[in-house]
Design a protein around this motif. Structure first.
Motif, PDB file in Angstrom:
ATOM      1  N   LEU A 164     -37.650  25.547  21.739  1.00  0.00           N
ATOM      2  CA  LEU A 164     -36.541  26.362  22.241  1.00  0.00           C
ATOM      3  C   LEU A 164     -35.281  25.517  22.364  1.00  0.00           C
ATOM      4  O   LEU A 164     -34.196  25.915  21.916  1.00  0.00           O
ATOM      5  N   GLN A 189     -37.743  31.785  18.433  1.00  0.00           N
ATOM      6  CA  GLN A 189     -37.494  32.720  19.530  1.00  0.00           C
ATOM      7  C   GLN A 189     -36.002  32.774  19.870  1.00  0.00           C
ATOM      8  O   GLN A 189     -35.483  33.796  20.270  1.00  0.00           O
ATOM      9  N   ILE A 219     -42.424  28.484  16.778  1.00  0.00           N
ATOM     10  CA  ILE A 219     -42.219  29.719  17.530  1.00  0.00           C
ATOM     11  C   ILE A 219     -41.063  29.558  18.515  1.00  0.00           C
ATOM     12  O   ILE A 219     -40.208  30.430  18.646  1.00  0.00           O
ATOM     13  N   TRP A 275     -46.306  37.048  14.515  1.00  0.00           N
ATOM     14  CA  TRP A 275     -47.269  36.653  15.551  1.00  0.00           C
ATOM     15  C   TRP A 275     -48.696  36.613  15.048  1.00  0.00           C
ATOM     16  O   TRP A 275     -49.452  35.704  15.351  1.00  0.00           O
ATOM     17  N   GLU A 285     -38.907  39.814  26.261  1.00  0.00           N
ATOM     18  CA  GLU A 285     -39.076  38.646  25.387  1.00  0.00           C
ATOM     19  C   GLU A 285     -40.451  38.663  24.712  1.00  0.00           C
ATOM     20  O   GLU A 285     -40.587  38.342  23.536  1.00  0.00           O
ATOM     21  N   LYS A 290     -37.025  33.678  28.541  1.00  0.00           N
ATOM     22  CA  LYS A 290     -37.585  33.118  27.303  1.00  0.00           C
ATOM     23  C   LYS A 290     -38.564  31.986  27.620  1.00  0.00           C
ATOM     24  O   LYS A 290     -39.615  31.870  26.993  1.00  0.00           O
ATOM     25  N   LYS A 315     -40.405  41.198  22.010  1.00  0.00           N
ATOM     26  CA  LYS A 315     -39.697  40.675  20.839  1.00  0.00           C
ATOM     27  C   LYS A 315     -40.659  39.904  19.949  1.00  0.00           C
ATOM     28  O   LYS A 315     -40.644  40.036  18.734  1.00  0.00           O
ATOM     29  N   PHE A 316     -41.477  39.070  20.583  1.00  0.00           N
ATOM     30  CA  PHE A 316     -42.362  38.217  19.803  1.00  0.00           C
ATOM     31  C   PHE A 316     -43.462  39.019  19.126  1.00  0.00           C
ATOM     32  O   PHE A 316     -43.778  38.794  17.957  1.00  0.00           O
ATOM     33  N   LEU A 356     -42.396  31.986  26.569  1.00  0.00           N
ATOM     34  CA  LEU A 356     -42.942  30.975  25.656  1.00  0.00           C
ATOM     35  C   LEU A 356     -44.148  30.277  26.268  1.00  0.00           C
ATOM     36  O   LEU A 356     -45.102  29.932  25.557  1.00  0.00           O
TER      37      LEU A 356
END
Ligand SMILES: Nc1ncnc2c1ncn2[C@@H]1O[C@H](COP(=O)(O)OP(=O)(O)OP(=O)(O)O)[C@@H](O)[C@H]1O
Ligand SMILES: [Mg+2]
Lengths: 330, 267
Positions: B171, B85, B81, B18, B8, B112, B11-12, B116
């Motif tokens: 999220l 996500q 964000i 970012w 995860e 996730k 991914k970010f 986060l």
């Protein structure tokens, strides 16, 4: 089902699988098995339910009823899913802003696969140069290759590929064939979907054909092709049939007056005709017209085409015209 | 699980977003800190209890406010964000790959959540780097104690948590509103327009002003970092009350989202 009790690692078993979206039945009581060490083609026209079935097999869609297992377990229960099953579902499953290599690294993290393996697969699938560019700029073929690399990342026993040949050029398709052959030679189970029988006929060992969500035919490819024979045109088919019988070759006269001899030895047929003093207008090996067969199997059940389509589609169509469309419905 | 969390985070940090966000948060923190350090010290010079709704606060609250001023930008960016996500996974259908790699969906979503919180803390540090450096200099120039008490440290630490919690709220919103553009507009609209309006309207109603307004997400956020108050006389939670309130929002929204995701068909 004879294999129901075995739990061989790579065996895929689908039993009574059904999925309804509201009132629409996308997959209807589907059962089949896929054997390890063989390539199985999963075939059906657009909308037949192939993708839905594969997604149920992979735990992405919840079946309305029935089960789908891999090595005896539902996908969600696999302790190391990526090293058991590699799947490539659609060529669009990439974030356009992330490079191909980073996509693989994201997956590699979850399966404890080292970065060296990622680079190895990029080589193997032929996209090492593109891998550091953002995936948004990839061609269809590059996406397919990246998808394949993702599926193979953790060296799984089972491969599930949804239309992997889509968007590949002829060279790419040939490469894919060789690649799948190589993998099945290692004993892997390979299930590959397509809506074209001809596209996979040279690749697959077994077929599972579905239409309207139902199983139409499953079994070895050889069984679908029928027995090979020789097709010969002559002036007097009955006389040639008699001459062939003397030479221990059985034969049948086809509707169009040509003779189908149950042998692959064309020289023998020619020699027999010569000795019998019969002219030969045409002599060719008989191969099943797979495209027509596939059409028959999948569209033949379509009510709009009428009954008896399995024989000769032209006849019921004429009958349709005389009796009106509804009259031909079963 | 560790692998899923690492995935995860990767991914970010493998899309361009970012560092754009990082620059935004740093600059936002620095600008807001400079502005508020200037504004509050001007008020202080002529204040006597804050008539006319002037912000009021002691030296500690002023320092807190200056250092956390950037949060008002920061928490919206973390909200964004959080939405992205999950929203971009639906949009680009990468959620299929995520659930193939981690078929236990609750586990995939908890990865996730952890990621986060980490991302929130990282951006919190970025925001503080901007606001503390600039804010302390401006306060120093204005002859105000830049670090009046050790409570400041608690505020700074809590501001990291605040950003993480807002990311979790994002999220939850991102799951409940599958269209990520709509999710962003609604999330930011509620935080910036609906909530302030509701606070003002509820302010006309005594019971509401005393018992409801303080539990709104932005008010709870301000309570956590113990910023100066706007002098309108509404009640405010203690820092821990604010933290619990904001956590409750995050848990409820993310929890409902995770529950929804764990049952949905991924087509
Ligand atoms: N989420 C869904 N909601 C409603 N109907 C759906 C959904 N997913 C699929 N269907 C329907 O189920 C049927 C089967 O779709 P599916 O995608 O499985 O077909 P397919 O065999 O993969 O076709 P293709 O060759 O075009 O890929 C289609 O009629 C489709 O419209
Ligand atoms: Mg499909």
């Amino acid at each position: 089902m004879t294999t129901a009790t075995t739990t061989r690692a790579g065996l895929i078993e689908v039993t009574g699988l059904t999925k309804r979206f509201g009132t629409f039945t996308a997959v209807d009581d589907l059962s089949f098995t896929v054997e390890p060490g063989r390539i199985t083609g999963f075939l059906g026209p657009n909308g037949a339910g192939k993708t839905t079935t594969l997604r149920m097999l992979l735990g992405l869609i919840r079946p309305t009823s029935g089960t789908a297992t891999i090595g005896g377990h539902p996908y969600v229960d696999l302790p190391h899913p990526l090293s058991s099953v590699g799947a490539a579902l659609e060529a669009t499953n990439f974030h356009p802003g992330r490079s191909g290599r980073d996509h693989l690294l994201v997956l590699a993290d979850t399966a404890d696969v080292p970065a060296s393996r990622v680079d190895e697969l990029l080589e193997l699938t032929g996209i090492p140069a593109a891998a550091r560019k953002r995936a948004g700029g990839y061609s269809m073929g590059m996406r397919q290759r990246l998808g394949l690399a993702a599926a193979l990342l953790a060296d799984p026993e089972v491969l599930v590929l949804d239309e992997p040949a889509n968007g590949l050029d002829p060279e790419g398709i040939r490469w894919l064939r060789g690649f799948l052959r190589h993998l099945s030679g290692q004993g892997k189970t390979i299930l590959v979907s397509s809506h074209l029988l001809r596209e996979v006929e040279q690749t697959v060992d077994d077929v599972v054909i579905i239409a309207n969500g139902r199983l139409v035919r499953s079994g070895p490819m050889a069984g679908l092709r029928g027995t090979p024979g020789a097709l010969v045109q002559t002036s007097d088919p009955a006389a040639l049939a008699g001459a062939l019988r003397v030479a221990d070759v059985t034969s049948t006269v086809a509707e169009d007056g040509s003779l189908v001899a149950d042998t692959t030895d064309l020289r023998l047929v020619g020699d027999v005709a010569l000795r019998a003093g019969l002219p030969v207008y045409g002599l060719a090996p008989r191969t099943a017209d797979l495209e027509a067969l596939f059409f028959e199997l999948t569209e033949g059940t379509n009510r709009n085409l009428g009954a008896g389509a399995a024989g000769s589609p032209a006849v019921p169509l004429e009958r349709d015209a005389m009796t009106g469309e509804e009259g031909a419905n079963e | 699980m560790v692998g899923a969390i690492r995935s995860e985070l990767r991914k970010f940090f493998t899309t361009r977003m970012w560092w754009g966000m990082a620059i935004g948060i740093f600059v936002g923190g620095a600008l807001f800190a400079a502005f508020f350090a200037y504004a509050f010290t001007s008020d202080l010079a002529g204040q006597s209890g804050g008539p006319g709704g002037m912000p009021t606060g002691d030296a500690e609250q002023i320092a807190n406010s200056v250092y956390t001023a950037g949060l008002s930008i920061g928490y919206l960016l973390l909200l964004t964000i959080g939405v992205l996500q999950i929203g971009s996974e639906y949009r680009h259908k990468t959620i299929t790959g995520t659930f193939l790699a981690t078929p236990r969906r609750v586990r995939a979503m908890l990865a996730k959540v952890v990621a986060l919180l980490v991302i929130g803390a990282v951006y919190g540090l970025v925001s503080l780097a901007g606001s503390v450096s600039v804010g302390a200099v401006v306060l120093g120039l204005r002859d105000v104690d830049a670090f009046p008490s050790t409570q400041i440290v608690r505020t700074l630490a809590l501001s990291l948590l605040v950003l993480g919690l807002w990311a979790l709220i994002g999220l939850g919103i991102g799951i409940l509103i599958p269209n990520q553009v709509a999710a962003l507009l609604i999330g930011i609209g509620v935080a910036w327009i609906v909530e302030p309006l509701a606070s003002v309207l509820l302010g006309f109603w005594d019971w509401g002003a005393q018992h409801v307004v303080q539990f709104m997400p932005t008010q709870a956020t301000n309570a956590i970092v113990n910023a100066v108050q706007d002098g309108s006389g509404t009640a405010r939670l203690d820092w821990w009350g604010g933290a619990l309130t904001l956590t409750a929002y995050a848990v409820v929204l993310a929890g409902i989202g995770i529950w929804r995701t764990s049952r949905a068909d991924i087509a």
